[in-house]
Motif scaffolding. Structure first.
Motif, PDB file in Angstrom:
ATOM      1  N   VAL A 183       0.825  -1.204   0.000  1.00  0.00           N
ATOM      2  CA  VAL A 183       0.000   0.000   0.000  1.00  0.00           C
ATOM      3  C   VAL A 183       0.861   1.256   0.000  1.00  0.00           C
ATOM      4  CG1 VAL A 183      -0.268   0.092   2.518  1.00  0.00           C
ATOM      5  CG2 VAL A 183      -2.002   1.112   1.054  1.00  0.00           C
ATOM      6  N   THR A 184       2.055   1.182   0.610  1.00  0.00           N
ATOM      7  CA  THR A 184       2.939   2.343   0.614  1.00  0.00           C
ATOM      8  C   THR A 184       3.458   2.628  -0.784  1.00  0.00           C
ATOM      9  OG1 THR A 184       3.626   1.876   2.894  1.00  0.00           O
ATOM     10  CG2 THR A 184       5.050   3.324   1.598  1.00  0.00           C
ATOM     11  N   ARG A 207       2.257  -0.880 -11.933  1.00  0.00           N
ATOM     12  CA  ARG A 207       3.700  -0.695 -12.095  1.00  0.00           C
ATOM     13  C   ARG A 207       4.397  -0.679 -10.735  1.00  0.00           C
ATOM     14  NH1 ARG A 207       5.676   3.650 -16.416  1.00  0.00           N
ATOM     15  NH2 ARG A 207       7.608   2.595 -15.844  1.00  0.00           N
ATOM     16  N   ALA A 208       3.802  -0.001  -9.756  1.00  0.00           N
ATOM     17  CA  ALA A 208       4.404   0.034  -8.432  1.00  0.00           C
ATOM     18  C   ALA A 208       4.466  -1.362  -7.822  1.00  0.00           C
ATOM     19  CB  ALA A 208       3.619   0.978  -7.519  1.00  0.00           C
ATOM     20  N   ALA A 241      -9.852  -0.198   1.875  1.00  0.00           N
ATOM     21  CA  ALA A 241      -9.151  -1.031   2.862  1.00  0.00           C
ATOM     22  C   ALA A 241      -7.794  -1.426   2.318  1.00  0.00           C
ATOM     23  CB  ALA A 241      -9.978  -2.279   3.179  1.00  0.00           C
ATOM     24  N   PRO A 242      -6.935  -0.456   1.993  1.00  0.00           N
ATOM     25  CA  PRO A 242      -5.691  -0.788   1.299  1.00  0.00           C
ATOM     26  C   PRO A 242      -4.737  -1.651   2.114  1.00  0.00           C
ATOM     27  CG  PRO A 242      -5.668   1.496   2.046  1.00  0.00           C
ATOM     28  CD  PRO A 242      -7.067   0.992   2.249  1.00  0.00           C
ATOM     29  N   THR A 243      -4.622  -1.385   3.431  1.00  0.00           N
ATOM     30  CA  THR A 243      -3.637  -2.123   4.218  1.00  0.00           C
ATOM     31  C   THR A 243      -4.088  -3.550   4.465  1.00  0.00           C
ATOM     32  OG1 THR A 243      -3.016  -0.043   5.288  1.00  0.00           O
ATOM     33  CG2 THR A 243      -2.252  -2.083   6.314  1.00  0.00           C
ATOM     34  N   LEU A 244      -5.342  -3.735   4.895  1.00  0.00           N
ATOM     35  CA  LEU A 244      -5.827  -5.096   5.116  1.00  0.00           C
ATOM     36  C   LEU A 244      -5.916  -5.860   3.804  1.00  0.00           C
ATOM     37  CD1 LEU A 244      -8.585  -4.828   7.873  1.00  0.00           C
ATOM     38  CD2 LEU A 244      -6.172  -5.453   8.082  1.00  0.00           C
TER      39      LEU A 244
END
Length: 399
Positions: A108-109, A121-122, A327-330
């Motif tokens: 997520v970072t 791409r990331a 909920a990007p982190t989970l």
């Protein structure tokens, strides 16, 4: 820098395949007992990914990354120094938990620091660290173990990860800390990071659950064959043992090419990549099973299947992040867990086929079967995939 840390962690995860006999002799245990170190790491990754991701919601991302990476470094120092198998086993579990948490937050970072429509791409850059671990890290770890013992490989992992600590301190933005009785980060409104309950509600998406299932199936197919490449090439293709490292490196090189090329397509044409790549992947596993006795065909297909597997797999990871914008982190944690479930189930299924007397080609057929199940599942839920998503959940309108 995040990819470098993932490279170190991937090397740690896979390198024990070449260090098991040395560890068994040094610590006075049997080889199967030493092999349990690999299983312990896999279980820690599956269980730890969602748990550590939930824990990290109370920290800034920079703080979470630093905490997980420093724990990972610390347990490898302890592992390199210990003379107790029990302590080494505990360090592998703790290292897996830290690895799982780091990867979930790093996903997520990395995507958060990239352009809004560049998650693919990331993701590919970050996962390039895993593929390089297969190409370079694992053979290098085995080589260090032969020269100076298994402990040298542990020290090498520590040294690889140290620059990433400095990189995180320098480059990852700091955000607000958690406080308050509600358990919601103070900076949630500013950073768009909901609390645990908010993220859990966002994980109910049918599209997200389907993507996680497809990721587990595709990764299961990948690691089913990867685990048994050595007996396949020595027992069926007719290569000598000295060729095995080169074959593994060729698969890893294909994987690196797959995430690099797939990352450039995943953000603009995700569904064509997944459908076309999935169909090609199924055809490739079937063709590989039929031509495994032919050296040239087998070598070409090792590279091609590595590329297709990781192009499709990394695209599925980026689609998890698109599907779970709330909920990007989970989502990163569950993606990590799903892919490690595949990495555990695939080799187990291939082993069952071999023990049933179906020969060393059988993992290839198992891989084909897992991809076929993935394609059938995607076809059954095609309305989820083929409807037009809004811009907040996908990088482009799917036609």
């Amino acid at each position: 820098m995040l990819a470098l840390a993932v490279f170190a962690q991937g090397t740690s995860e896979f390198m024990l395949s070449g260090l098991g006999p040395d560890i068994a002799r040094d610590l006075g245990v049997s080889l199967p007992v030493a092999g349990s170190l690999t299983s312990a790491f896999a279980v820690g990754m599956v269980v730890g990914a969602p748990l550590m991701a939930a824990l990290s919601l109370r920290w800034s991302r920079r703080r979470a990354l630093l905490a997980f990476l420093l724990v990972f470094l610390g347990v490898h120092v302890v592992g390199a120094l210990t003379g107790s198998f029990g302590v080494l086993l505990a360090t592998r579990i703790a290292g897996a938990l830290a690895n799982a948490g780091f990867l979930a937050v790093a996903l997520v970072t990395a995507t958060g620091m990239a352009e809004p429509r560049a998650k693919g791409r990331a993701t590919s850059v970050l996962l390039g660290g895993v593929t390089l671990a297969c190409v370079v890290g694992v053979p290098a770890g085995a080589w260090l173990g032969q020269l100076w013992g298994w402990r040298a490989a542990f020290w090498a992992v520590v040294l690889l990860a140290v620059p990433a600590v400095a990189g995180i301190l320098h480059s990852v933005p700091g955000d607000s800390k958690t406080s308050g009785a509600s358990g919601v980060p103070e900076g949630a409104a500013a950073t768009g990071r909901p609390g645990v309950r908010g993220e859990l509600r966002a994980l109910r998406s049918t599209r997200l659950l389907m993507t996680l299932l497809l990721g587990a199936l595709v990764n299961g197919a990948t690691f089913c064959t990867f685990t048994y490449l050595a007996p396949l090439f020595t027992g069926v293709t007719g290569f000598g043992d000295m060729w095995v490292p080169a074959v593994l490196a060729l698969f890893g090189l294909g994987s690196f090419v797959g995430v690099a090329v797939g990352g450039r397509i995943a953000d603009v044409r995700p569904v064509p990549l997944l459908v076309g790549g999935g169909a090609a992947l199924l055809a490739g596993w079937v063709l590989f099973a039929c031509t495994a006795a032919h050296p040239v065909a087998a070598l070409v297909l090792v590279f091609v299947q590595g590329a297709l597997s990781f192009a499709v797999g990394s695209t599925l990871i980026s689609q998890v992040l698109y599907a779970a914008g709330g909920a990007p982190t989970l989502a990163g944690g569950f993606a990590t867990a799903a892919f490690n479930v595949g990495a555990a189930v695939g080799p187990w299924a291939g082993g069952v086929a071999i023990r049933a007397g179906l020969g060393f080609r059988s993992p290839l057929w198992v891989s084909a079967g897992l991809v076929a199940v993935a394609l059938v599942s995607a076809g059954a839920g095609r309305r989820v995939w083929l409807r037009n998503f809004d811009s907040a959940s996908t990088p482009a309108r799917v036609k």
